[in-house]
Design an enzyme around this catalytic site. Structure first.
Site, PDB file in Angstrom:
ATOM      1  CD  GLU A 308      -8.736  -5.374  -8.650  1.00 25.04           C
ATOM      2  OE1 GLU A 308      -7.766  -5.476  -7.717  1.00 25.04           O
ATOM      3  OE2 GLU A 308      -8.250  -4.181  -9.246  1.00 25.04           O
ATOM      4  CG  ASP A 382      -7.199   1.045  -6.274  1.00 26.43           C
ATOM      5  OD1 ASP A 382      -6.786   0.756  -5.436  1.00 26.43           O
ATOM      6  OD2 ASP A 382      -6.861  -0.039  -7.814  1.00 26.43           O
ATOM      7  CD  GLU A 410      -1.750  -0.817  -7.152  1.00 28.71           C
ATOM      8  OE1 GLU A 410      -1.855  -0.525  -5.971  1.00 28.71           O
ATOM      9  OE2 GLU A 410      -2.482  -0.629  -8.791  1.00 28.71           O
TER      10      GLU A 410
END
Ligand code: GCV
Length: 720
Positions: A308, A382, A410
C-alpha cells in the site's frame, strides 16, 4: 420553599455526581466493586486477612498497590500489608524464596517459564495461606491479577490450585497511531500518546493503560502506525519513547516501534535504503545501538514494507527476507526481534489479491534470521467480518508466523457496533490447516507446537483511543480483553471469555450475566449476516470503509467491491477454485478438497470460493438469492434481539453505561437495516428476483444509497 427545592436538587445532584463519574467505563474490567453476595463476601474475608508481597522491585510495588486497591474495593475494608506469614495471608513471592522451601513450588512451576504462575492454598509455618508464586517477577504480576479475577468473578477460593503459563511468548498490541495523534482506523478518539508533551509530562493514563494490559497478560506494545513516520527514530522522539518504556517496564510491557524502511534516507540523509548497501546496514546498526542505550529492553521493530505504497526492499530489487534480515542483524546483539508483515498485495500483479502474500512469502521460508517473525493477518484479504484462514498458516514451517488480528472494528461497524471479536478469533485459531496431518490448527501453527518454534506471538491492532471509556463502545473493551486472553491461552472459549468479562465489567447478577453473554456470543454472526453473509467480502464504503458500498467500481481494482463479489446477471461470488483463480491450491489438500466442492464447502465460505447462479439451491432448500435475503434479515433480527437483551438489564446496571450502550445499539440497528437494504437493492439489480414475501423491502431506490456520502467518517487522516 422554592429555595429549599433548589437546595435539595443541588444536594441530590452532588450525591449522584461521584457515582456518575465512576460509571464512565474508565475502569474497564478492573472495577473492584465490593462483592455483592453477602455470604461470599464473608467467606472471602475469612480466607484472606492480610497480604504479604515479598520483594521490592518496581513490579513488586505494582503488585502491592494493586492488592491494596483491589482488596479494599472487593472486600470493603483495608487489609493489612504484612511482612511475615500469618494465618490468612495472601503470600506473593518467587519460587526461589526460602519461605517456600518446604513446599517444592519449583516442581509446580517446572513448565511455567518466566511468565507463568501458580496459585494454591497451603499450610506454611502451621498457618493456612494462599500462595501466588512464579519463577520470575512478571509471573507474580500475572498471578496476582488472576487471583483478583477469582474474587471479581466470585469463584470459590477455599481450596485453590491453579497453574497457568502463556502459550505465546509475544502478546502485543499494535497501535496504528500517528505522531499527530490521529489513529488510522481508530474510532475511540485520538491517540493516547501525547508526543508533544512527552517526555516531560507523563499522562497518568499511561499507567492505567499499562495496568490494564498487565492484568490480561499483554507484554508488548508497538506505539506507532505501520504506515510509519521516520521521525520517531530521531533522538528527541526516542527520548519520549524511552520515557514511556520506563513507565511500562514494571508492568512487564516492552516497547516496540515501527521502522520506516526508507528511514536511512529520510532520517539519515543517505542516498539509498538498499538493505544490501553497507552504509545502510551500518546506519540501522547505529540506530539500534542508540535506541538500546536509551531503552535497554527495547523489543524491536514492526515493519510494513512494499505494501500500500510503503517503501521496502523491493524498491531496490531485494526480497522481503533481505530487508527483514538487515533489521534483524541490527537488533540481534541486543536481543531484539523484527516482526515483518506479510500483508502485501500489488495492484500491478494480475493475480487474485487473496493469493499474493502466499506467492511472495512461501518461497522465502527458511531464509529469515532466527529473530524474525513473519506477521500474518488472520485471513488472506483484510480483516473482513469473516474470512477463511490465511493460507500462509501451515505453509512456512521454517519460519515463526505471528498472528495479526484486528481489534479495532475497521470493517465491523467502527466503534458503534457491538461485535464480540473473540468469536471471530477463535473460529480462525481452531481451524485445521491440515499442514502436516489432521489437527494442525492455526493455533498450533502460531504457538509453535507443530514446527517447534520458540519465538511465538499474537498481535492485535488496538481499538484504544483517548475516549474516557478507552474503546468508544463500552463493549469494545471486551475485544481488548478477549484478544489478550486468547493470546495468553488460545484454548479458552468465547463463552468463558464473555463470562469473565461481563462479571468483571458489569455484574455477577445472573439476570445481567445471561443476557449480556447472549448479546456477546450472537454478535459476530449477526454482523456477518447484515454485512457480508455467505462468504461475501470487501463490499464496504470506499477508503473510509464506513457503511455498505457493493457498487464501488472505480479506482484501484483491488480496492473496489465489484472485484470481490463479481455479481452479474448470471450470479455472484469469487471463483477461487481450480476453474477460477486457483487460490485453493495454496491450502493443504483436505482443505482444498472441502472448499472446492460446492457440496462440502461450508456455506459461510460459499461466495468466497465460488461464483454461483442466483437460483443455486442452498442447504436450506432456498435459492441463493432468497438465502442472501434471509441472511441479511437474520442479521438485522439478531441486532433487535440484542436490543431486547440489553433493555432487560435496565436498572440492573448503572444508568450511564446503560444509556450509551442503548443508544449505540439503536445506531447499530439502523445501520444493519441500511446495510441490508443497500446491499439487497444493489444485488437485486443483477438478480432481477423479488425479495421473498414476508421480508422487508428496501424503502429507497438504489441511487439513494449510492448517493450517501461521509466525507468526515472517522479512522483516516482528516482531508479537509
Ligand atoms: C495501516 C488496511 C487498512 C489500512 C491499514 C492496512 C494495513 O488496508 O485499510 O488502513 O494500514 O490495512 O494493515 O497495513
Amino acid at each position: 420553599m422554592r429555595r429549599l427545592n433548589i437546595y435539595s436538587l443541588l444536594v441530590l445532584f452532588c450525591a449522584v455526581l461521584p457515582s456518575l463519574h465512576a460509571e464512565e467505563g474508565y475502569k474497564l474490567w478492573l472495577r473492584y466493586d465490593q462483592v455483592g453476595d453477602a455470604q461470599k463476601l464473608k467467606a472471602y474475608s475469612q480466607i484472606i486477612k492480610s497480604y504479604f508481597v515479598e520483594g521490592n522491585s518496581p513490579t513488586h510495588g505494582v503488585i502491592s498497590h494493586e492488592l491494596n486497591v483491589a482488596l479494599q474495593g472487593l472486600l470493603g475494608k483495608t487489609l493489612p500489608a504484612s511482612q511475615s506469614v500469618q494465618a490468612g495471608s495472601l503470600l506473593v513471592t518467587l519460587a526461589s524464596s526460602p519461605l517456600l522451601s518446604p513446599l517444592n513450588v519449583g516442581e509446580k512451576l517446572k513448565s511455567a517459564g518466566d511468565e507463568g504462575f501458580v496459585i494454591f492454598t497451603s499450610t506454611l509455618q502451621g498457618k493456612k495461606v494462599i500462595i501466588i508464586s512464579a519463577n520470575k517477577t512478571p509471573g507474580l504480576l500475572y498471578g496476582t491479577f488472576h487471583f483478583l479475577k477469582l474474587i471479581q468473578t466470585q469463584q470459590d477460593i477455599s481450596n485453590v490450585s491453579i497453574t497457568s503459563a502463556p502459550k505465546l511468548k509475544i502478546r502485543i498490541l499494535n497501535h496504528w497511531d500517528n505522531l499527530d495523534r490521529t489513529v488510522e482506523r481508530g474510532f475511540a478518539g485520538f491517540s493516547l500518546w501525547d508526543w508533544h508533551k512527552l517526555p516531560d509530562y507523563l499522562d497518568p493514563r499511561y499507567i492505567d493503560y499499562a495496568r490494564a494490559n498487565a492484568s490480561v497478560g499483554i507484554n508488548g506494545t508497538v506505539l506507532t502506525n505501520v504506515n510509519a513516520n521516520a521521525l520517531i527514530l530521531r533522538e528527541d522522539y526516542l527520548k519520549k519513547v524511552a520515557a514511556m518504556a520506563d513507565l511500562f517496564r514494571p508492568y512487564g510491557i516492552k516497547v516496540y516501534l515501527t521502522a520506516r524502511f526508507s528511514a536511512p534516507i529520510e532520517a539519515g540523509g543517505l542516498k539509498t535504503a538498499d538493505p544490501l548497501d553497507t552504509e545502510v546496514q551500518q546506519w540501522w546498526k547505529n540506530k539500534a545501538a542508540e535506541i538500546y542505550k536509551l531503552i535497554p529492553d527495547f523489543g524491536g521493530f514492526l515493519v510494513k514494507a512494499n505494501s500500500e505504497g510503503q517503501p521496502g526492499p523491493q524498491n531496490y530489487g531485494r526480497s522481503h527476507a533481505e530487508g527483514a534480515n538487515m533489521l534483524a542483524d541490527a537488533v540481534k546483539p541486543f536481543g531484539g526481534i523484527v516482526m515483518w508483515r506479510a500483508f502485501v498485495y500489488d495492484n500491478n500483479v494480475p493475480e487474485d489479491r487473496a493469493k499474493q502474500a502466499y506467492s511472495e512469502f512461501k518461497p522465502l521460508d527458511g531464509t529469515f534470521r532466527d529473530n524474525v517473525m513473519v506477521q500474518v493477518k488472520n485471513g488472506p484479504i483484510d480483516f473482513q467480518p469473516r474470512e477463511p484462514f490465511h493460507p500462509l498458516f501451515g505453509a512456512m514451517p521454517k519460519t515463526p508466523l505471528m498472528m495479526e488480528f484486528q481489534i479495532t472494528q475497521e470493517y465491523l461497524g467502527f466503534a458503534t457496533h457491538l461485535v464480540f471479536l473473540p468469536s471471530l478469533f477463535k473460529e480462525v485459531l481452531d481451524t485445521d490447516t491440515y499442514a502436516k496431518d489432521k489437527n494442525c490448527t492455526v493455533a498450533k501453527i502460531v504457538d509453535g507446537s507443530i514446527d517447534n518454534h520458540a519465538l511465538t506471538g499474537m498481535a492485535g491492532v488496538a481499538n484504544i483511543g483517548n475516549d474516557r471509556n478507552w474503546t468508544g463502545h463500552h463493549f469494545g473493551q471486551a475485544n481488548w480483553y478477549g484478544f489478550a486472553r486468547l493470546a495468553w491461552d488460545h484454548s479458552l472459549t468465547p463463552e468463558q471469555i464473555a463470562d469473565e468479562w461481563v462479571r468483571m465489567t458489569f455484574s455477577n447478577n445472573a439476570d445481567v450475566v445471561a443476557p449480556l453473554k447472549n448479546m456477546l456470543l450472537t454478535s459476530h454472526e449477526a454482523v456477518v449476516n447484515y454485512m457480508t453473509p455467505l462468504g461475501l467480502h470487501h463490499i464496504m464504503g470506499y477508503n473510509h470503509h464506513y457503511g455498505p458500498g457493493p457498487w464501488i467500481n472505480k479506482g484501484r481494482p483491488d480496492w473496489t467491491s465489484v472485484y470481490y463479489h463479481k455479481a452479474d446477471s448470471a450470479g455472484i461470488g469469487f471463483n477461487r477454485t481450480s476453474t477460477g483463480s486457483k487460490a485453493l491450491d495454496q491450502y493443504a489438500d483436505p482443505v482444498k478438497k472441502q472448499m472446492e466442492s460446492i457440496t462440502t464447502c461450508p456455506e459461510k465460505y460459499l461466495l468466497w470460493f465460488h461464483h454461483l447462479p442466483w437460483t443455486y439451491k442452498t442447504k436450506s432448500g432456498r435459492i441463493l438469492w432468497d438465502e442472501i435475503c434471509y441472511s441479511y434479515n437474520e442479521g438485522v433480527d439478531a441486532v433487535r434481539v440484542m436490543q431486547k437483551n440489553w433493555n432487560s438489564v435496565e436498572g440492573k446496571v448503572d444508568a450511564e453505561r446503560f444509556k450509551m450502550v442503548k443508544d449505540f445499539l439503536a445506531i447499530q440497528e439502523k445501520e444493519a437495516v441500511w446495510w441490508r437494504d443497500a446491499c439487497l437493492s444493489y444485488f437485486q439489480s443483477y438478480s432481477k428476483l423479488p425479495i421473498p414475501s414476508g421480508l422487508d423491502k428496501p424503502p429507497y431506490s438504489l441511487e439513494y444509497y449510492q448517493k450517501l456520502s461521509f466525507p468526515y467518517a472517522p479512522g483516516i487522516r482528516p482531508q479537509w
